[in-house]
Design an enzyme around this catalytic site. Structure first.
Site, PDB file in Angstrom:
ATOM      1  N   GLY B  71       0.810  -1.207   0.000  1.00  0.00           N
ATOM      2  CA  GLY B  71       0.000   0.000   0.000  1.00  0.00           C
ATOM      3  C   GLY B  71       0.849   1.264   0.000  1.00  0.00           C
ATOM      4  N   THR B  72       1.936   1.236   0.736  1.00  0.00           N
ATOM      5  CA  THR B  72       2.791   2.420   0.833  1.00  0.00           C
ATOM      6  C   THR B  72       3.335   2.816  -0.537  1.00  0.00           C
ATOM      7  OG1 THR B  72       3.389   1.899   3.102  1.00  0.00           O
ATOM      8  CG2 THR B  72       4.912   3.303   1.884  1.00  0.00           C
ATOM      9  N   ASN B 151      -7.811   3.768   9.142  1.00  0.00           N
ATOM     10  CA  ASN B 151      -7.263   2.642   9.893  1.00  0.00           C
ATOM     11  C   ASN B 151      -7.337   2.832  11.401  1.00  0.00           C
ATOM     12  OD1 ASN B 151      -5.367   4.597   8.725  1.00  0.00           O
ATOM     13  ND2 ASN B 151      -3.832   3.596  10.003  1.00  0.00           N
ATOM     14  N   GLN B 179      -7.810  -0.351   3.877  1.00  0.00           N
ATOM     15  CA  GLN B 179      -8.622  -0.863   4.986  1.00  0.00           C
ATOM     16  C   GLN B 179      -9.992  -1.340   4.523  1.00  0.00           C
ATOM     17  OE1 GLN B 179      -7.938  -1.405   8.211  1.00  0.00           O
ATOM     18  NE2 GLN B 179      -5.826  -0.769   7.951  1.00  0.00           N
ATOM     19  N   SER B 199      -3.724  -3.282  -0.454  1.00  0.00           N
ATOM     20  CA  SER B 199      -2.537  -3.915   0.131  1.00  0.00           C
ATOM     21  C   SER B 199      -2.852  -5.372   0.464  1.00  0.00           C
ATOM     22  CB  SER B 199      -2.141  -3.158   1.398  1.00  0.00           C
ATOM     23  OG  SER B 199      -1.179  -3.891   2.127  1.00  0.00           O
ATOM     24  N   HIS B 201      -1.552  -7.570   2.714  1.00  0.00           N
ATOM     25  CA  HIS B 201      -1.580  -8.150   4.066  1.00  0.00           C
ATOM     26  C   HIS B 201      -2.762  -7.687   4.912  1.00  0.00           C
ATOM     27  CE1 HIS B 201       0.229  -4.802   6.551  1.00  0.00           C
ATOM     28  NE2 HIS B 201       0.567  -4.388   5.356  1.00  0.00           N
ATOM     29  N   THR B 238      11.876  -6.934 -11.183  1.00  0.00           N
ATOM     30  CA  THR B 238      11.323  -8.268 -11.412  1.00  0.00           C
ATOM     31  C   THR B 238      10.130  -8.494 -10.501  1.00  0.00           C
ATOM     32  OG1 THR B 238      13.479  -9.089 -12.068  1.00  0.00           O
ATOM     33  CG2 THR B 238      11.861 -10.737 -11.375  1.00  0.00           C
ATOM     34  N   CYS B 326       3.377   7.067  22.835  1.00  0.00           N
ATOM     35  CA  CYS B 326       4.443   6.169  23.238  1.00  0.00           C
ATOM     36  C   CYS B 326       4.504   4.922  22.364  1.00  0.00           C
ATOM     37  CB  CYS B 326       4.299   5.791  24.710  1.00  0.00           C
ATOM     38  SG  CYS B 326       5.150   6.974  25.764  1.00  0.00           S
TER      39      CYS B 326
END
Ligand code: PLP
Ligand code: ZN
Lengths: 142, 408
Positions: B71-72, B151, B179, B199, B201, B238, B326
């Protein structure tokens, strides 16, 4: 990501709570930053006899607060003022670089509590020196 | 220990049928699709079959599909490619404050390269208003990129309506459907999009593979990757044949029986929202109450920080995510949670549950059972409560010294 010592202190933090008749109270951080630590100390004859804390923050913030109170107890205020965030992080077996911010809070909150104690007693208050200044480069998350 | 995975928005387990096809491909079909011999032809055939499956799943034609590393990359190359190929027409790009980093950072980078950028605000549910999009369009606008479903908060944007506006004004329209694909109906005609990202995954396929839909006739060129003529000059390198085969199978499965699967996910989601809001104090739902992904339930818990909730849950076997500063590694809480107007201290307490087909209402019950004591424990450690939370905004020395808090 965290050492076993960090996880152990996170799960079983020592000295959680407040001391109603504390001799010094210090608070560092604010809700916007994501971490806040509030430290309460009892001092007898210049020795820290009790220390308690409350922390809003991540596992590192809770674990550093916990171990900091253990390190402070039994020390003279002069000794306790020499506890830096590095000592706190080392005592935990290290912290991920991005989490050094959280260890700053614990040491700084302890120092703030000591200064509060000194102010209340009319003792000379050492210059405020945030222990985090030289750790600048660690904090750029993105 | 009982293990529950409530983090399907971040990544999904690979479907056994996908894994099987990929294994067969890895074992028996090693050729390079560019080779003219038997081995190359077999690999080429596998890639083209996958292209047909992906195209069919989103209502496109196979030549309109370009395989990418995920996706990126698809988002980067969609936006960068449109921008540089249409510079003669204009230099204005419109996006929103709730995009994935692969969109927002690409657009921001272009903003430093002579393009003008408009980042649209969203409402308190994280939804973009089509009228804001219409108002932002100028005669210099060349691209609008707006996420289909978010997301972090699950909100689904009115993409079809925005697409209609974009088409009327003759502006190219890209949506990031990473998403939504496989969870909602995603059809490029119905959504009125010119470019669309998926994407592998996120749909029970492999990591490191995705696709960009490029409508026929759209003025777009590859502007980032230079190399061979693969993917009809649109993506050098490839081909990741086993990954592409896995993506093809996953896309096929993602749309088969979609309604029934989405309904099952929505049942678990609605049960989770009801139980969590009903069982705990000082918790709010983030994102839209109804226009949201069927597998997405996100919350902010007051007076506790996200990472400490996440780790406590993990110790009980439950995997979740948080947009707290965090966890993300920066000290700022999630840009999405700030964009919907949450104060930073609330945004720090975010927790996101994203469900998959294996999750049940019983899993939600287990979550509620362990979450109670976790909240109680963390709130007992926290110096914040109803009285102090919003009053206490004094200086943060550590932050100031390290120059990392933008709030002062
Ligand atoms: C909305 C959205 N866009 C893009 C991506 C990036 O996809 P990938 O991980 O395949 O690069 C993700 C997932 O991380 C996502 O949730
Ligand atoms: Zn922290």
């Amino acid at each position: 990501m965290y050492t076993d010592i960090v996880m152990e202190h996170f799960q079983n933090p020592r000295n959680v709570g407040e001391i109603p008749d504390a001799d010094g109270v210090g608070q560092i951080g604010n809700p916007a930053c994501g971490d806040i630590t509030k430290v309460f100390i009892k001092v007898e004859d210049g020795v820290i006899t009790d220390a308690k804390f409350k922390t809003f923050g991540c596992a590192a913030a809770i674990a550093t607060s916990s171990i900091m109170t253990e390190m402070a107890k039994g020390k003279t205020v002069e000794e306790a003022l020499r506890i830096t965030h590095r000592h706190v992080a080392e005592a935990l077996g290290g912290l991920p670089p991005k989490k050094m911010h959280c260890s700053n809070l614990a040491a700084d909150a302890l120092h703030a509590a000591i200064r509060d104690y000194q102010r209340r007693r009319g003792l000379p208050v050492p210059e405020e020196r945030p222990s985090s200044g030289h750790h600048h480069e660690d904090h750029h998350g993105e | 220990m009982r293990r529950i995975y409530f983090d399907h928005g971040v990544t999904t387990p690979v479907h056994p049928l996908v894994a099987e096809e990929m294994y067969r491909c890895l074992k028996d079909n090693f050729g390079n699709p560019s080779s003219l011999h038997h081995f190359g032809n077999r690999a080429r055939k596998a890639v083209e079959e996958a292209r047909e499956k992906v195209a069919a799943a989103i209502g496109a034609n196979p030549p309109e599909i370009v395989f990418t590393s995920g996706g990126t990359e698809a988002n980067n190359m969609a936006i960068h490619g449109i921008a540089y190929t249409n510079q003669h027409r204009g230099n204005h790009i419109i996006t929103t404050a709730v995009e994935h980093h692969s969109v927002i950072n690409t657009v921001k980078a272009l903003g430093k390269q002579g393009f003008t950028v408009t980042i649209l605000p969203v409402d308190s549910y994280g939804m973009v208003r089509p009228e804001d999009v219409a108002r932002a369009i100028t005669d210099r606008t060349i691209l609008i990129s707006i996420i289909h479903a978010n997301n972090e908060i699950g909100t689904v944007n009115p993409v079809a309506e925005i697409g209609r506006i974009a088409r009327e004004k003759g502006v190219y329209f890209h949506t990031d459907a990473c998403q939504s694909f496989g969870r909602l109906r995603v059809n490029v005609e119905e959504l009125n999009v010119d470019l669309l990202t998926i994407s592998g995954h996120k749909i029970h396929g492999p990591k490191g593979v995705g696709a960009l839909y490029l409508r026929k006739g759209v003025r777009w060129r590859q502007t980032l990757f230079h190399g061979g003529a693969q993917e009809r000059l649109r993506r050098a390198g490839t081909e990741n044949v086993p990954g592409i085969v896995g993506l093809g199978k996953a896309a096929e499965l993602a749309v088969s029986d979609l309604e029934a699967r989405a309904a099952q996910l929505a049942r678990v989601r609605d049960y989770a929202i009801k139980r969590i809001l009903g069982s705990f104090k000082h918790v709010r739902l983030t994102g839209h109450p109804t226009a949201r992904l069927p597998n997405h339930a996100s919350f902010c818990f007051d007076f506790v920080e996200g990472e400490s909730m996440l780790l406590s849950l993990d110790l009980k076997g439950i995997a979740t995510s948080s947009g707290s500063a965090c966890t993300s590694g920066s000290l700022e809480p999630s840009h999405v949670l700030l964009a919907i107007g949450l104060p930073p201290e609330v945004a720090h307490g975010s927790l996101c549950l994203t469900f998959g087909p294996e999750n049940t209402e019983a899993d939600v019950d287990y979550f509620v059972e362990v979450m109670g004591p976790i909240l109680e424990r963390l709130r007992a450690i926290s110096p914040l409560d109803e009285e102090t939370a919003y009053a206490d905004r004094n200086e943060c020395l550590s932050c100031r010294a390290a120059d990392i808090c933008r709030h002062h």
